[in-house]
Design an enzyme around this catalytic site. Structure first.
Site, short mmCIF file in Angstrom:
data_model
loop_
_atom_site.label_atom_id
_atom_site.label_comp_id
_atom_site.label_asym_id
_atom_site.label_seq_id
_atom_site.Cartn_x
_atom_site.Cartn_y
_atom_site.Cartn_z
N ASP A 294 36.15 1.88 42.59
CA ASP A 294 37.30 2.70 42.99
C ASP A 294 37.31 2.90 44.50
O ASP A 294 36.40 3.50 45.06
CB ASP A 294 37.23 4.05 42.28
CG ASP A 294 38.41 4.94 42.60
OD1 ASP A 294 39.41 4.91 41.85
OD2 ASP A 294 38.35 5.69 43.61
N LYS B 20 44.38 2.76 46.35
CA LYS B 20 45.38 3.83 46.26
C LYS B 20 46.30 3.82 47.46
O LYS B 20 45.88 3.52 48.58
CB LYS B 20 44.69 5.20 46.15
CG LYS B 20 43.64 5.28 45.06
CD LYS B 20 43.00 6.66 45.00
CE LYS B 20 41.80 6.67 44.08
NZ LYS B 20 40.60 6.07 44.71
#
Length: 279
Positions: free
Chosen positions: A45, A75
């Protein structure tokens, strides 16, 4: 050891536990990520705002694990929420990582005061259709933000990554995500140093299950149906954090940990309705 897989609402799969990379940077950070991958982590992530997409991509290439066996997340930063900017930034992030696609891509914060998150979500939908992203989701979205993007686009996020740890239990938000068929990921699942691992209930359960208090907290997430994204740069702790799939907590034990919740338990007090994610 690797984590078992869970199935998202779009049919794609993710490992049930991921490696967080916030504040992991540079060549030293790259080596930490390589070590984690070689220890069994398959979900990595990252975020554009972590300023580490380059070393994450390089770690993937040097890890010796085929790209198809890894699940990579990044993101979208708040300053790129307009449709054209978002689509450009997704492509830029892929180039920084040296990847052809993301397995999961999230809108980092809704920024409702700016009110471009629907536009950003439409860009993620387009990028998914272009083959740049396998699964699309959001982070830090409240129920009203979720409902708006679903109603305006007809597309439900696969994942909502939110802050959850024993001092910020988030029972209502977890239920709201589940009701919409959205998998909940937890950022800062150990509380980023704010949660005391000396809490009596954690020490008691650690002794019972012959685990560390940190492993108890990670299992607490898993048994609540949450996918924890756990950050550690220590190789032994990385392995420990992954060694949590050989036991379960009881409902009573989960409820006892839930009692650690605090009214103002957020790590940095970041309210998704107020937080402005701009440099």
């Amino acid at each position: 050891m690797t984590a078992p897989m869970i199935t998202l609402n779009d049919g794609h799969k993710l490992p049930a536990l991921g490696l967080g990379t916030v504040a992991i940077r540079g060549d030293h950070g790259m080596n930490q990520i390589i070590t984690a991958i070689q220890s069994g982590y398959r979900l990595i992530d990252s975020s554009t705002n972590y300023d580490n997409e380059g070393i994450v991509g390089e770690a993937i290439r040097r890890s010796g694990v085929p790209r198809a066996e890894l699940f990579v997340t990044s993101k979208l930063p708040g300053k790129y929420h307009t449709y054209d900017d978002a689509l450009m930034m997704i492509q830029e992030s892929l180039r920084r990582m040296g990847l052809d696609y993301f397995d999961l891509y999230l809108i980092h914060w809704p920024l409702p005061k700016r009110d471009h998150y629907v536009e950003a979500w439409q860009a993620l939908i387009t990028a998914q259709k272009m083959g740049l992203i396998r699964s699309i989701g959001v982070s830090n979205f409240e129920p009203e933000h979720l409902d708006r993007i679903i109603e305006e686009t007809g597309v439900t996020p696969a994942v909502n990554q939110i802050e959850i740890h024993p001092y910020w239990v988030q029972e209502k938000r977890l239920a709201e995500n589940k009701r919409r068929g959205i998998v909940t990921e937890a950022w800062s699942p150990l509380g980023r140093g704010t949660v005391s691992l000396e809490e009596d209930i954690l020490k008691k359960l650690a002794e019972k299950y012959d685990k560390t208090p940190g492993q108890i907290v990670i299992r607490w997430h898993l048994d609540r149906g949450i996918l924890p994204v756990v950050k550690s740069s220590n190789p032994q702790r990385q392995r420990d954090n992954l060694a949590v799939f050989d036991f379960h907590l009881t409902e009573e034990e989960i409820a006892a940990i839930n009692q650690l919740n605090k009214p103002e338990g957020r790590v940095d007090g970041q309210d998704p309705n107020e937080y402005e994610e701009f440099d």
